[in-house]
Design a protein around this motif. Structure first.
Motif, mmCIF file in Angstrom:
data_model
loop_
_atom_site.group_PDB
_atom_site.id
_atom_site.type_symbol
_atom_site.label_atom_id
_atom_site.label_comp_id
_atom_site.label_asym_id
_atom_site.label_seq_id
_atom_site.Cartn_x
_atom_site.Cartn_y
_atom_site.Cartn_z
ATOM 1 N N GLU A 1 0.063 5.014 -4.222
ATOM 2 C CA GLU A 1 -0.041 6.190 -3.370
ATOM 3 C C GLU A 1 1.344 6.759 -3.156
ATOM 4 O O GLU A 1 2.316 6.015 -2.992
ATOM 5 N N PHE A 2 1.418 8.080 -3.197
ATOM 6 C CA PHE A 2 2.664 8.787 -2.922
ATOM 7 C C PHE A 2 2.277 10.159 -2.378
ATOM 8 O O PHE A 2 1.344 10.788 -2.869
ATOM 9 N N GLY A 3 2.944 10.565 -1.300
ATOM 10 C CA GLY A 3 2.535 11.794 -0.634
ATOM 11 C C GLY A 3 1.061 11.708 -0.293
ATOM 12 O O GLY A 3 0.595 10.690 0.220
ATOM 13 N N ASP A 4 0.302 12.746 -0.598
ATOM 14 C CA ASP A 4 -1.150 12.762 -0.381
ATOM 15 C C ASP A 4 -1.921 12.390 -1.642
ATOM 16 O O ASP A 4 -3.112 12.672 -1.755
ATOM 17 N N VAL B 1 6.772 5.383 -3.245
ATOM 18 C CA VAL B 1 5.502 4.945 -3.820
ATOM 19 C C VAL B 1 5.057 3.674 -3.112
ATOM 20 O O VAL B 1 5.843 2.758 -2.907
ATOM 21 N N ARG B 2 3.785 3.662 -2.721
ATOM 22 C CA ARG B 2 3.203 2.466 -2.117
ATOM 23 C C ARG B 2 2.184 1.874 -3.091
ATOM 24 O O ARG B 2 1.347 2.588 -3.621
ATOM 25 N N GLU B 3 2.276 0.564 -3.289
ATOM 26 C CA GLU B 3 1.288 -0.114 -4.131
ATOM 27 C C GLU B 3 0.067 -0.428 -3.295
ATOM 28 O O GLU B 3 0.191 -0.848 -2.136
ATOM 29 N N VAL B 4 -1.103 -0.218 -3.873
ATOM 30 C CA VAL B 4 -2.372 -0.517 -3.200
ATOM 31 C C VAL B 4 -3.118 -1.477 -4.123
ATOM 32 O O VAL B 4 -3.373 -1.163 -5.282
ATOM 33 N N ARG B 5 -3.441 -2.637 -3.610
ATOM 34 C CA ARG B 5 -4.171 -3.616 -4.432
ATOM 35 C C ARG B 5 -5.656 -3.495 -4.143
ATOM 36 O O ARG B 5 -6.090 -3.734 -3.025
ATOM 37 N N ASP B 6 -6.389 -3.091 -5.152
ATOM 38 C CA ASP B 6 -7.837 -2.943 -5.041
ATOM 39 C C ASP B 6 -8.489 -4.086 -5.813
ATOM 40 O O ASP B 6 -7.962 -4.520 -6.825
ATOM 41 N N LYS B 7 -9.632 -4.525 -5.331
ATOM 42 C CA LYS B 7 -10.392 -5.508 -6.093
ATOM 43 C C LYS B 7 -10.984 -4.823 -7.311
ATOM 44 O O LYS B 7 -11.488 -3.719 -7.218
#
Length: 114
Positions: A10-13, A106-112
């Motif tokens: 995720e970055f910005g919107d 930048v944010r990392e998002v861990r999804d299953k």
């Protein structure tokens, strides 16, 4: 065995899921060609890193001969999709005669995995 988590960003919107080849803004999917998704993936995975032209060309197009103008076209597509400007970048900065740098946080998002 548990399913592995995959990483989205995720970055910005924006939400970018390279595994699903999907960029979305406010929940709306932005249609991009596969090479644009691949270039974005290379840059977003290494924010702040100078992605040199040859590095991007090799990572995305392999060892095929591709002109730098092809990469320029893809970066222009990405800037348009992100609402970014070359002269006042919020996401993709051009480093003249060298390459590009993803400058947003930048944010990392861990999804299953599904």
């Amino acid at each position: 065995m548990h399913p592995a988590a995959h990483i989205a960003y995720e970055f910005g919107d924006f939400h970018f899921d390279p595994e699903a080849a999907r960029l979305s803004h406010g929940g709306e999917v932005i249609n991009l060609e596969p090479k644009a998704i691949a270039v974005l993936g290379q840059m977003v995975a290494h924010p702040g890193h100078l992605c040199e032209r040859d590095e991007l060309l090799d990572a995305v197009w392999g060892h095929r001969h591709v002109t730098p103008s092809t990469l320029n076209r893809i970066v222009t597509l990405l800037r348009n999709a992100l609402g970014d400007e070359r002269t006042a970048p919020r996401y993709i900065e051009t480093v003249p005669r060298h390459g590009y740098r993803f400058v947003a946080e930048v944010r990392e998002v861990r999804d299953k995995a599904h």
